[in-house]
Design a protein around this motif. Structure first.
Motif, mmCIF file in Angstrom:
data_model
loop_
_atom_site.group_PDB
_atom_site.id
_atom_site.type_symbol
_atom_site.label_atom_id
_atom_site.label_comp_id
_atom_site.label_asym_id
_atom_site.label_seq_id
_atom_site.Cartn_x
_atom_site.Cartn_y
_atom_site.Cartn_z
ATOM 1 N N LEU A 83 -9.919 12.145 7.207
ATOM 2 C CA LEU A 83 -9.321 13.293 6.542
ATOM 3 C C LEU A 83 -8.214 13.923 7.377
ATOM 4 C CD1 LEU A 83 -12.411 15.123 5.043
ATOM 5 C CD2 LEU A 83 -10.859 13.540 3.922
ATOM 6 N N ILE A 84 -7.216 14.407 6.677
ATOM 7 C CA ILE A 84 -6.136 15.132 7.337
ATOM 8 C C ILE A 84 -6.314 16.609 7.029
ATOM 9 C CG2 ILE A 84 -3.650 15.529 7.388
ATOM 10 C CD1 ILE A 84 -3.228 12.596 6.938
ATOM 11 N N ALA A 85 -6.753 17.358 8.012
ATOM 12 C CA ALA A 85 -6.967 18.798 7.876
ATOM 13 C C ALA A 85 -6.525 19.467 9.160
ATOM 14 C CB ALA A 85 -8.435 19.098 7.594
ATOM 15 N N ASP A 86 -6.049 20.700 9.040
ATOM 16 C CA ASP A 86 -5.625 21.447 10.226
ATOM 17 C C ASP A 86 -6.821 21.943 11.023
ATOM 18 O OD1 ASP A 86 -2.680 21.520 9.647
ATOM 19 O OD2 ASP A 86 -3.391 22.548 7.863
ATOM 20 N N PHE B 119 0.854 -1.192 0.000
ATOM 21 C CA PHE B 119 0.000 0.000 0.000
ATOM 22 C C PHE B 119 0.888 1.240 0.000
ATOM 23 C CE2 PHE B 119 -3.012 -3.077 1.776
ATOM 24 C CZ PHE B 119 -4.178 -2.750 1.082
ATOM 25 N N VAL B 120 0.494 2.253 -0.762
ATOM 26 C CA VAL B 120 1.213 3.523 -0.815
ATOM 27 C C VAL B 120 0.206 4.667 -0.720
ATOM 28 C CG1 VAL B 120 2.689 5.032 -2.201
ATOM 29 C CG2 VAL B 120 3.091 2.567 -2.206
ATOM 30 N N MET C 116 -2.837 -1.921 11.148
ATOM 31 C CA MET C 116 -1.606 -2.338 10.497
ATOM 32 C C MET C 116 -0.709 -1.128 10.229
ATOM 33 S SD MET C 116 -3.315 -5.095 7.857
ATOM 34 C CE MET C 116 -1.818 -5.965 7.399
ATOM 35 N N LYS C 117 -1.328 -0.034 9.778
ATOM 36 C CA LYS C 117 -0.568 1.204 9.569
ATOM 37 C C LYS C 117 -1.525 2.362 9.324
ATOM 38 C CE LYS C 117 3.375 3.197 7.058
ATOM 39 N NZ LYS C 117 4.244 3.361 8.238
ATOM 40 N N ASP C 118 -1.118 3.531 9.811
ATOM 41 C CA ASP C 118 -1.817 4.782 9.543
ATOM 42 C C ASP C 118 -1.051 5.478 8.423
ATOM 43 O OD1 ASP C 118 -3.019 7.233 9.478
ATOM 44 O OD2 ASP C 118 -2.857 7.641 11.626
ATOM 45 N N MET C 119 -1.660 5.576 7.263
ATOM 46 C CA MET C 119 -1.000 6.195 6.105
ATOM 47 C C MET C 119 -1.179 7.707 6.195
ATOM 48 S SD MET C 119 -0.068 3.307 4.705
ATOM 49 C CE MET C 119 0.231 3.382 2.940
ATOM 50 N N ASP C 120 -0.480 8.304 7.134
ATOM 51 C CA ASP C 120 -0.754 9.691 7.503
ATOM 52 C C ASP C 120 0.073 10.730 6.754
ATOM 53 O OD1 ASP C 120 1.667 9.092 8.630
ATOM 54 O OD2 ASP C 120 1.108 9.582 10.683
ATOM 55 N N HIS C 121 0.874 10.316 5.775
ATOM 56 C CA HIS C 121 1.593 11.296 4.973
ATOM 57 C C HIS C 121 1.822 10.734 3.571
ATOM 58 C CE1 HIS C 121 4.807 8.712 6.625
ATOM 59 N NE2 HIS C 121 5.437 8.968 5.493
ATOM 60 N N VAL D 253 -4.089 9.764 1.354
ATOM 61 C CA VAL D 253 -3.403 10.105 2.600
ATOM 62 C C VAL D 253 -4.448 10.201 3.710
ATOM 63 C CG1 VAL D 253 -2.026 11.845 3.792
ATOM 64 C CG2 VAL D 253 -1.583 11.352 1.380
ATOM 65 N N GLY D 254 -4.139 9.597 4.857
ATOM 66 C CA GLY D 254 -5.090 9.580 5.962
ATOM 67 C C GLY D 254 -5.837 8.264 6.094
ATOM 68 N N THR D 255 -5.512 7.285 5.242
ATOM 69 C CA THR D 255 -6.192 5.987 5.287
ATOM 70 C C THR D 255 -5.609 5.110 6.396
ATOM 71 O OG1 THR D 255 -6.656 6.056 2.910
ATOM 72 C CG2 THR D 255 -6.767 3.901 3.987
#
Length: 428
Positions: free
Chosen positions: A157-160, A46-47, A104-109, A91-93
């Motif tokens: 979602l990745i939001a500030d 996964f990427v 398994m992993k947080d794809m946070d970037h 990103v964020g999945t």
């Protein structure tokens, strides 16, 4: 259509089998072994891709398989390695193992990578089993199986900044005037049913603002848009709580403010630790300031920042955004307890499991030996060749098969079964 959850099945490729071949040279027993090794199977990778915004594609394709490794070939040629299957996600999945429920992993970037299922190892060809006694081994090692598992993909979602508030309070309008985003806006509830993102430019700085679908009472229990809304504010640094103070719908601003925060508390109390700025919207439509002042006094008593704005006329927006930027720059995340992560060690031990032998005594008193690699070796054993038979026996002995049966009571003359064949045990 915005899709933020999907369930798929992934399967890495099986390793290729080692080859049993012989070269045809004069004065070399049986031509000499020259079977090459099998190629490793492809892995599932996964990427995180910043160009993706939804998990929509996974609604139409539910199974993903990597390529198998090629079998070994004669002349000591290796089989080709199976190609890895790269699966791109937003990103964020979050990638979650379905069976255990563990992350398994947080794809946070962007560029985050996870090998979620390693391919099987290729088996050794018969060239590896030649020695001074066994000059022409006519057996090889099978490739190990790949890994198949079900995984859950969940997008947060990745939001500030996250915009809070009941439906139709003006969150979408605020997003549209603060950013270049163009969300659907209309004068009815639940105009926004999918999250919208926009970038706010503030001189040489910028931040991402998310307008996420409005909530109702009971959202923490899944009512209304429920979790579809709430989970998307977990990653934010600052919350802007938009409250309609116009009085046009007969709502009480203080009650609305309290109800929204109660929903946050019931869903995840840590959300209330985030900086929260209250934006009293639609002040241009206010005819009686009583409710506005009541909300202001209530919010100030809680120590929160309060701004009067009109998203429609852009009044007060600049001051609000400056405060938001300040809160982002001074944000200190609260500590969260460590989450139990998925353990990949079992994947690493697949080769050992493949070679493991299990011995037991069946109801008829026959001693049985089982094992995946044992089956492969047994089926390739030439019982007219002593070297081949010695290798089979040594493999069983080295893997503890004989010791297991002796502990169960095996003695000379007893019957031992491997696959569908039965033998009389003779002590050496």
């Amino acid at each position: 259509m915005f899709v933020d959850r999907a369930e798929i099945v992934i399967a890495s490729g099986k390793g290729g089998n080692g080859a049993v071949t012989f070269r045809h040279d004069p004065f070399v027993p049986d031509g000499g072994p020259d079977g090459g090794d099998g190629g490793d199977g492809g892995s599932i990778v996964f990427v995180a891709d910043s160009n993706l915004r939804t998990l929509m594609d996974f609604k139409y394709q539910r199974r993903y398989e990597a390529e198998k490794g090629q079998n070994g070939m004669k002349r000591k040629k290796y089989g080709k390695k199976g190609q890895d299957l790269v699966i791109k996600v937003p990103v964020g999945t979050l990638i979650i193992d379905k069976e255990s429920g563990l992350l398994m992993k947080d794809m946070d970037h962007a560029g985050a990578k996870l090998v979620a299922a390693k391919g099987g190892k290729g088996g050794k060809g018969n060239v590896h089993f030649k020695n001074s006694i066994r000059r022409a081994p006519n057996f090889a090692e099978a490739g190990t199986e790949g890994i198949e598992r079900s995984v859950i993909l969940e997008l947060k979602l990745i939001a500030d900044v996250g915009l809070l508030g009941f439906p139709n309070v003006g969150k979408s309008t605020l997003l549209s005037v603060a950013t270049s985003a163009r969300p659907k806006i209309a004068d009815y509830h639940f105009t926004t049913i999918d999250p919208n993102l926009g970038v706010v430019d503030m001189g040489d700085q910028s931040f991402v603002m998310a307008d996420i679908a409005g909530i109702i009472e009971g959202a923490h229990q899944g009512l209304g848009l429920g979790f579809k809304f709430l989970k998307h504010i977990e990653r934010t640094k600052v919350l802007v709580h938009v409250v309609d103070v116009s009085g046009l719908e007969g709502r009480d601003p203080v009650e609305d403010y309290i109800k929204i925060n109660n929903e946050l508390r019931e869903y995840d109390p840590s959300l209330l630790d985030k900086p929260q700025i209250v934006a009293a919207n639609k002040v241009d439509l206010v005819t009686d300031r009583t409710k506005v002042d009541e909300l202001k006094n209530y919010v100030k008593a809680e120590g929160k920042s309060f701004f009067e704005i009109s998203a429609a006329t852009r009044s007060g927006i600049d001051s609000l955004l400056k405060e938001v930027l300040y809160r982002i720059n001074t944000y200190v995340p609260s500590e969260k307890p460590e989450m139990e992560m998925f353990d990949f060690s079992a994947d690493e031990n697949r080769g050992a499991e493949y070679r493991e032998i299990r011995g037991y005594k069946d109801k008829d008193g026959v001693y049985v030996l089982e094992g995946k690699q044992l089956t492969k070796i047994f089926n390739s054993t030439n019982f007219n060749d002593m070297g081949s038979m010695r290798y089979l026996y040594r493999y069983i002995s080295d893997r503890g098969g004989i010791k297991q049966l002796i502990k169960l009571g095996l003695k000379e003359g007893d019957t031992v079964r491997i696959e569908n064949y039965e033998f009389e045990y003779t002590e050496e």
